[in-house]
Design a protein around this motif. Structure first.
Motif, mmCIF file in Angstrom:
data_model
loop_
_atom_site.group_PDB
_atom_site.id
_atom_site.type_symbol
_atom_site.label_atom_id
_atom_site.label_comp_id
_atom_site.label_asym_id
_atom_site.label_seq_id
_atom_site.Cartn_x
_atom_site.Cartn_y
_atom_site.Cartn_z
ATOM 1 N N ALA A 1 30.172 37.653 27.882
ATOM 2 C CA ALA A 1 30.626 39.042 27.825
ATOM 3 C C ALA A 1 29.927 39.896 28.881
ATOM 4 C CB ALA A 1 30.367 39.611 26.434
ATOM 5 N N GLU A 2 28.660 39.637 29.123
ATOM 6 C CA GLU A 2 27.883 40.457 30.059
ATOM 7 C C GLU A 2 28.099 40.037 31.507
ATOM 8 O OE1 GLU A 2 23.250 42.019 30.467
ATOM 9 O OE2 GLU A 2 23.704 40.113 29.478
ATOM 10 N N GLN A 3 28.403 38.773 31.742
ATOM 11 C CA GLN A 3 28.425 38.247 33.108
ATOM 12 C C GLN A 3 29.818 37.978 33.651
ATOM 13 O OE1 GLN A 3 26.044 34.675 32.936
ATOM 14 N NE2 GLN A 3 24.310 35.725 31.963
ATOM 15 N N HIS A 4 30.878 38.150 32.856
ATOM 16 C CA HIS A 4 32.185 37.700 33.326
ATOM 17 C C HIS A 4 32.700 38.534 34.499
ATOM 18 C CE1 HIS A 4 33.575 40.913 30.584
ATOM 19 N NE2 HIS A 4 34.728 40.899 31.234
ATOM 20 N N HIS A 5 32.176 39.773 34.665
ATOM 21 C CA HIS A 5 32.538 40.568 35.844
ATOM 22 C C HIS A 5 31.479 40.470 36.938
ATOM 23 C CE1 HIS A 5 36.246 42.455 34.605
ATOM 24 N NE2 HIS A 5 35.715 42.815 33.439
ATOM 25 N N GLY A 6 30.333 39.910 36.609
ATOM 26 C CA GLY A 6 29.283 39.779 37.607
ATOM 27 C C GLY A 6 28.894 41.125 38.194
ATOM 28 N N THR A 7 28.904 41.203 39.522
ATOM 29 C CA THR A 7 28.642 42.483 40.231
ATOM 30 C C THR A 7 29.847 42.855 41.085
ATOM 31 O OG1 THR A 7 27.595 41.299 42.061
ATOM 32 C CG2 THR A 7 26.156 42.046 40.280
ATOM 33 N N THR A 8 31.040 42.576 40.532
ATOM 34 C CA THR A 8 32.264 42.812 41.294
ATOM 35 C C THR A 8 32.463 44.299 41.544
ATOM 36 O OG1 THR A 8 33.497 42.737 39.215
ATOM 37 C CG2 THR A 8 33.414 40.716 40.524
ATOM 38 N N PHE A 9 33.319 44.579 42.514
ATOM 39 C CA PHE A 9 33.516 45.925 43.060
ATOM 40 C C PHE A 9 34.813 46.506 42.504
ATOM 41 C CE2 PHE A 9 34.890 48.276 47.107
ATOM 42 C CZ PHE A 9 34.334 49.463 46.664
ATOM 43 N N LEU A 10 34.757 47.745 41.941
ATOM 44 C CA LEU A 10 35.938 48.445 41.446
ATOM 45 C C LEU A 10 36.565 49.207 42.624
ATOM 46 C CD1 LEU A 10 34.667 49.784 38.003
ATOM 47 C CD2 LEU A 10 36.267 47.925 38.422
ATOM 48 N N LYS A 11 37.395 48.489 43.384
ATOM 49 C CA LYS A 11 37.938 49.068 44.617
ATOM 50 C C LYS A 11 38.816 50.278 44.353
ATOM 51 C CE LYS A 11 38.078 44.576 46.943
ATOM 52 N NZ LYS A 11 38.966 43.568 47.605
ATOM 53 N N PHE A 12 39.630 50.221 43.286
ATOM 54 C CA PHE A 12 40.604 51.279 43.033
ATOM 55 C C PHE A 12 39.919 52.641 42.895
ATOM 56 C CE2 PHE A 12 42.917 53.961 40.027
ATOM 57 C CZ PHE A 12 44.142 54.065 40.647
ATOM 58 N N PHE A 13 38.880 52.699 42.052
ATOM 59 C CA PHE A 13 38.236 54.000 41.824
ATOM 60 C C PHE A 13 37.372 54.421 43.009
ATOM 61 C CE2 PHE A 13 38.967 52.426 37.459
ATOM 62 C CZ PHE A 13 39.750 53.467 36.994
ATOM 63 N N TYR A 14 36.833 53.472 43.757
ATOM 64 C CA TYR A 14 36.062 53.847 44.935
ATOM 65 C C TYR A 14 36.980 54.467 45.980
ATOM 66 C CZ TYR A 14 33.438 53.429 49.275
ATOM 67 O OH TYR A 14 32.833 53.708 50.473
ATOM 68 N N TYR A 15 38.111 53.802 46.248
ATOM 69 C CA TYR A 15 39.028 54.342 47.241
ATOM 70 C C TYR A 15 39.627 55.671 46.778
ATOM 71 C CZ TYR A 15 38.683 49.840 49.551
ATOM 72 O OH TYR A 15 38.217 48.715 50.187
ATOM 73 N N LYS A 16 39.797 55.820 45.452
ATOM 74 C CA LYS A 16 40.283 57.097 44.924
ATOM 75 C C LYS A 16 39.263 58.201 45.179
ATOM 76 C CE LYS A 16 41.926 59.290 40.654
ATOM 77 N NZ LYS A 16 42.183 59.112 39.201
ATOM 78 N N ALA A 17 37.975 57.866 44.996
ATOM 79 C CA ALA A 17 36.915 58.847 45.251
ATOM 80 C C ALA A 17 36.857 59.198 46.731
ATOM 81 C CB ALA A 17 35.566 58.297 44.767
ATOM 82 N N VAL A 18 36.994 58.191 47.597
ATOM 83 C CA VAL A 18 36.985 58.450 49.045
ATOM 84 C C VAL A 18 38.150 59.330 49.439
ATOM 85 C CG1 VAL A 18 37.221 57.360 51.301
ATOM 86 C CG2 VAL A 18 35.733 56.344 49.579
#
Length: 749
Positions: A618-635
């Motif tokens: 449960a804690e590791q299944h996303h690892g340290t992946t990047f949430l591109k959608f919200f980052y690009y939305k913020a940019v």
């Protein structure tokens, strides 16, 4: 800015935390402990305790025999005593004395009829020939019976000696009466004499005088009327009456030898007190201690070396499978945690066997069958591996034949060995596919049945099986199987909690939809629940394709998104086409909500005391992946406002840690694949292959697999498995190329 938990310090802590589990030095220490365990388990049977004792000193403690031996000196004394108790044997020799008497009367009749010989000469002849007739008769009897089975040579010698010593001397006046006898008188005297001699020699006579004293009485009562006749017959009868019962030296010696052979050996039984505390050590006692190999001064270290070599061989048998059978598959190698657990299982099972062996007594000679020998094999199979369970079954068979060997007449007890083999291998084969706790009880019953049949078979093989002991043995064996099941059921939670292991039984229990967290997931987030089920199907097949734990992936998938139940409507699978709350939130806030579900899920699982491997997924299944959608939305928002974005990519990454196991990495890939495919209306095979390949490549390029042991070849296998499972699951929604595209074009005429 949020801190990246998967940075250098986090990775270092992770490696340090996992380092001892793969430490080579600790591995060798655990293997050395295995050698010690085997050595001390068997040394008590193979190597007796020794004492520092000198001749003439007093013993400070009771010394008991470590095993059964024959007291040679006491046995010889018992045999000599038995031989001495044999009385001399006397045998009857049938001399047929009346035949000798007939020869004497025949000679008298012949000589009396010869008128050419004077009466004086006849007297001289009788004086010389009659005693000689007796000697010649005896010599001919000895010669006729020498070499036959009727009488031994020693008996014939004894007979000749005794008869010669007891020959009767005929009075002188008798010889003067014989020439005067007429043929008629000789005939009458012969008849009476034969009757008297036959009657008196019918009894056994060691002394001829015993029979000779009765001659006068019998002759006087006969039909002879003349005194001369009676007196002559009496003397001749006394002459031919000889002893007929003689000391038989050979028969006596044979009887003594037989008595020695029939004398049971004097046995010092195991547990018998050889020396009592305070007792002086005599030469006899000292010799017994030497025979029992209990003196330190005469100790040899060959038995210790033999037990040590046997212990090393047993340890190599375990190590050979645990570390060498699958050298290309790192996931199959046992960690130090598993080696420690295996050591504890072996120690516990050996201890149980020793405790049962300690209760052995003459009243309960077969209580060894009560030992739960199959306990260790069953635990190893459930907690580790079936094949390792088979290796353990072999070793427990060997240990049982040593530890339970209370008779000590052989190094290994065949009876306990074959029964231990039957129950241990039965336990492994009966439990290796168990999916419920009740299967343990069923396996215990199987152990009881097969073990009881084996004990019964061994008991019936005996020449004269004791029914009571046979029933006792079968009863102990049946109880052993049930005891094994009870112990396994009681010990399984201990090993699972102590060593953080998940058995298949525990995983199946956790997959029950009635678990509170799964019911919460179903009722509050039905979309996430369905998504979790689909991820479970995908990840299980992918894990099995690379030799990982498919059941752990399935159950871990069921719980991997349980953190979404805190804010269910912020996840698209639960919105059911309604308004998206993220449209009104800042990108950073939205990202924080999405990112939080991994940590929230791990905390909820910990609060419900779910095992750590499930929490790790449960804690590791996303690892340290990047949430591109919200980052690009913020940019984009910052650009529209004409300002520079204040956030970096790290602020839109999951905190990790990265996947530490194959199972966590596979669930993470399956999670993304299921979500991506579900977002397509009518995906094609090419689209599915592209999506799966892109997801795996993006994670690989993002170094998400750096801390688990997935290889590139395994990633290819995972991709193929995911594609096949997705096609099978979303079959009705997948668009295949039109059939006409596969038809060859017609040739132009």
């Amino acid at each position: 800015m949020s801190r990246n938990r998967s940075g250098p310090s986090g990775t270092r802590l992770t490696l340090q935390r996992a380092g001892w589990k793969q430490s080579v030095a600790l591995r060798w220490l655990l293997l050395l402990l295995f050698v010690f365990l085997f050595y001390f388990s068997m040394a008590s049977r193979f190597v007796p305790e020794t004492y520092d004792i000198t001749l003439g000193a007093k013993s400070e403690r009771d010394i008991k025999a470590p095993h059964q031996i024959t007291d040679e000196k006491a046995t010889l004394e018992a045999q000599e005593k038995a031989a001495e108790s044999i009385s001399p044997i006397y045998s009857i020799v049938a001399l047929r004395n009346e035949t000798l008497l007939d020869q004497i009367f025949s000679r008298i009749e012949q000589l009396n009829q010869d008128d050419q010989i004077t009466e004086a000469d006849k007297v001289d002849i009788y004086r010389r020939e009659i005693p000689d007739l007796v000697n010649r008769y005896l010599d001919s009897f000895v010669q006729a019976n020498t070499g036959t089975q009727t009488y031994s040579s020693t008996l014939l010698e004894e007979m000749k000696k005794v008869t010669s010593e007891q020959l009767y001397r005929v009075p002188e006046e008798t010889f003067y009466k014989l020439p005067k006898l007429t043929p008629e008188q000789i005939a009458d005297m012969k008849t009476v004499g034969r009757d008297v001699v036959r009657q008196l020699t019918r009894e056994s006579l060691t002394e001829a005088e015993t029979g000779r004293t009765k001659v006068a009485e019998l002759v006087n009562a006969s039909s002879l009327s003349l005194k001369t006749e009676r007196e002559a017959v009496q003397e001749l009868a006394r002459l031919v009456i000889l002893p007929n019962k003689f000391y038989d030296k050979q028969a006596t010696e044979e009887a003594k030898v037989e008595a020695k052979q029939n004398t049971p050996p004097v046995v010092i039984k195991q547990g018998d007190v050889v020396v009592k505390a305070g007792q002086a050590i005599t030469q006899d006692i000292y010799d017994r201690l030497v025979a029992l190999e209990l003196l330190k001064e005469r100790t040899t270290y060959w038995p210790q070396l033999g037990v040590l070599l046997l212990s090393v061989l047993f340890t190599l048998a375990i190590y050979g499978y645990g570390a060498m059978t699958e050298p290309t598959d790192v996931s199959r190698e046992l960690t130090n945690v598993q080696w420690l657990m295996l050591l504890l299982i072996f120690g516990l099972n050996t201890l149980m066997m020793h405790l049962v062996a300690f209760t052995h007594s003459e009243q309960w000679p077969f209580i060894g069958y009560l030992a739960p020998v199959a306990l260790g094999s069953m635990l190893v199979t459930l907690l580790l591996d079936m094949h390792l369970g088979l290796v353990s079954a072999f070793l427990f068979t060997m240990l049982a034949s040593v530890v339970l060997n209370v008779r000590q007449d052989n190094l290994f007890d065949f009876h306990y060995g074959i029964v231990a083999a039957a129950v241990s291998f039965t336990a492994v084969l009966a439990i290796h596919r168990a999916s419920q706790r009740s299967a343990i009880l069923k396996a215990g019953i199987m152990v009881s049945l097969f073990g009881s049949v084996t004990v019964l078979a061994i008991g019936l093989i005996a020449e004269e099986p004791d029914r009571i002991q046979l029933v006792q043995s079968v009863g102990f064996m049946f109880a052993s199987g049930l005891l094994t099941a009870v112990l396994v059921i009681g010990l399984m939670p201990f090993f699972e909690l102590t060593f953080g292991l998940l058995s298949d039984l525990k995983l199946v229990e956790l997959s029950n939809p009635n678990h509170p967290l799964l019911r919460k997931l179903l009722t509050e987030t039905p979309g996430t629940y369905h998504h979790s089920l689909m991820v479970g199907n995908l990840s299980e097949a992918a894990a099995e394709s690379v030799g990982a734990n498919g059941l752990l992936c399935r159950v871990g998938s069921f719980y991997h998104d349980v953190g979404k139940t805190k804010r269910p409507m912020y996840f698209i699978e639960n919105q059911n086409g309604g308004a998206n709350p993220h449209d009104k939130l800042e990108p950073k806030v939205s990202a924080s909500i999405i990112i939080a579900h991994a940590r929230d899920g791990a905390d909820m699982l910990k609060a419900h005391k779910l095992p750590k491997p499930i929490r790790d997924i449960a804690e590791q299944h996303h690892g340290t992946t990047f949430l591109k959608f919200f980052y690009y939305k913020a940019v984009k928002q910052a650009k529209d406002q004409g300002v520079e974005c204040e956030y970096t990519e790290d602020d839109f990454r999951y905190p990790g840690p990265k996947a530490q196991s194959k199972e966590a990495a596979i669930v993470g890939i399956a999670d993304c694949v299921e979500a991506a495919v579900r977002s397509l209306n009518h995906p094609t095979v090419e689209q599915i292959e592209g999506i799966i390949g892109k997801i795996i490549k993006d994670r690989l390029d993002d170094n998400q697999f750096n801390e688990c042991d997935l290889t590139l070849r395994e990633l290819d296998r995972i991709a193929v498995s995911l594609k096949e499972t997705v096609i099978g699951t979303f079959h009705s929604r997948i668009e295949y190329p039109d059939e006409k595209d596969f038809k060859p074009k017609e040739k132009l005429s």
